[in-house]
Scaffold this motif. Structure first.
Motif, PDB file in Angstrom:
ATOM      1  N   GLU A 164       8.125   9.911  -1.417  1.00 46.06           N
ATOM      2  CA  GLU A 164       8.492   9.281  -2.679  1.00 46.06           C
ATOM      3  C   GLU A 164       7.376   8.551  -3.410  1.00 46.06           C
ATOM      4  N   GLY A 165       6.178   8.284  -2.558  1.00 45.95           N
ATOM      5  CA  GLY A 165       5.025   7.570  -3.023  1.00 45.95           C
ATOM      6  C   GLY A 165       4.621   8.548  -4.045  1.00 45.95           C
ATOM      7  N   PHE A 166       4.508   9.800  -4.052  1.00 46.25           N
ATOM      8  CA  PHE A 166       3.912  10.753  -4.896  1.00 46.25           C
ATOM      9  C   PHE A 166       4.590  10.696  -6.152  1.00 46.25           C
ATOM     10  N   ASP A 167       6.114  10.567  -6.023  1.00 50.58           N
ATOM     11  CA  ASP A 167       6.911  10.735  -7.014  1.00 50.58           C
ATOM     12  C   ASP A 167       6.605   9.460  -7.899  1.00 50.58           C
ATOM     13  N   LEU A 168       6.673   8.127  -7.263  1.00 54.65           N
ATOM     14  CA  LEU A 168       6.372   6.949  -7.913  1.00 54.65           C
ATOM     15  C   LEU A 168       4.901   6.945  -8.655  1.00 54.65           C
ATOM     16  N   ALA A 169       4.045   7.609  -8.030  1.00 56.17           N
ATOM     17  CA  ALA A 169       2.698   7.652  -8.799  1.00 56.17           C
ATOM     18  C   ALA A 169       2.872   8.559 -10.053  1.00 56.17           C
ATOM     19  N   LYS A 170       3.698   9.681  -9.952  1.00 56.71           N
ATOM     20  CA  LYS A 170       3.987  10.555 -11.280  1.00 56.71           C
ATOM     21  C   LYS A 170       4.704   9.618 -12.203  1.00 56.71           C
ATOM     22  N   GLY A 200       0.775  -1.217  -0.099  1.00 56.37           N
ATOM     23  CA  GLY A 200      -0.084  -0.063   0.077  1.00 56.37           C
ATOM     24  C   GLY A 200       0.881   1.162  -0.077  1.00 56.37           C
ATOM     25  N   ILE A 201       0.713   2.190  -0.957  1.00 49.78           N
ATOM     26  CA  ILE A 201       1.374   3.449  -1.043  1.00 49.78           C
ATOM     27  C   ILE A 201       0.369   4.542  -0.679  1.00 49.78           C
ATOM     28  N   LEU A 202       0.497   5.078   0.385  1.00 49.60           N
ATOM     29  CA  LEU A 202      -0.272   6.137   1.069  1.00 49.60           C
ATOM     30  C   LEU A 202       0.023   7.405   0.306  1.00 49.60           C
ATOM     31  N   LEU A 203      -0.780   8.182  -0.065  1.00 48.78           N
ATOM     32  CA  LEU A 203      -0.800   9.399  -0.837  1.00 48.78           C
ATOM     33  C   LEU A 203      -1.364  10.529   0.047  1.00 48.78           C
ATOM     34  N   GLU A 204      -0.688  10.647   1.188  1.00 51.52           N
ATOM     35  CA  GLU A 204      -1.154  12.004   2.063  1.00 51.52           C
ATOM     36  C   GLU A 204      -0.005  12.546   2.399  1.00 51.52           C
TER      37      GLU A 204
END
Length: 182
Positions: free
Chosen positions: A133-139, A103-107
């Motif tokens: 870094e989860g936001f960077d992975l999503a991008k 699970g990658i939390l985006l908060e």
């Protein structure tokens, strides 16, 4: 009485098949670049490092031990994400020898304690990250227009399927079994 039932099923259907919209409406849903190479070092809520690499359209989870990987992007404020969590717990239980759920939390600005408190009722049995870094992975994966969004990755790192919104366990199980038969 029939009207109330119809309204209930309509609302349930909307929640079931839709996810939570991203708070950033300016994001575009672009495909990942073939030339994109990135390494992401994320920490779980238990402060265990997880390394995820993306190169040549392959998403590689280091130390996945030759298992399938299901990467789930979510937020604790998202009702659809909360509905999806028990499904992920069941998948991790049912396919524990063949699948790794992450699970990658985006908060932003949430402490591990706050997140653990929010997830406590779900008995989460898979790794959950809390890292910028989860936001960077999503991008890198093309951006996300809504959550939950999940990616099912085969043992070689190929993205087999992208799921947006709540996905019935039966659908995930069928796709997992397809990959295991290969």
């Amino acid at each position: 009485m029939k009207f109330k039932t119809l309204v209930f099923f309509s609302i349930f259907s909307i929640l079931f098949f839709a996810g939570c919209d991203s708070k950033d409406d300016k994001k575009q849903d672009i495909q990942p670049s073939n030339n994109s190479q990135s390494q992401f070092n994320l920490n779980t809520l238990k402060n265990i490092p997880i390394e995820i690499g993306f190169s040549d359209n392959k998403l590689i989870l280091k130390d996945s031990n030759n298992k399938l990987v299901l990467v789930n992007f979510f937020a604790t404020w998202c009702p659809a994400c909360k509905v999806q969590i028990p499904n992920l717990v069941k998948l991790q239980d049912d396919f524990q020898n063949d699948l790794v759920v992450v699970g990658i939390l985006l908060e932003e600005f949430k402490s591990n304690e706050e997140i653990l408190s929010a997830l406590k009722e779900y008995n989460v049995n898979y790794s959950v990250t809390n890292a910028v870094e989860g936001f960077d992975l999503a991008k890198t994966l093309g951006g996300l227009k809504s959550i939950p969004t999940s990616f099912l990755v085969d043992k070689e790192g190929n993205i087999f399927q992208k799921y947006v919104g709540i996905v019935p366990n039966e659908m995930l199980e069928i796709d997992i079994k397809k990959l295991l038969e290969k």
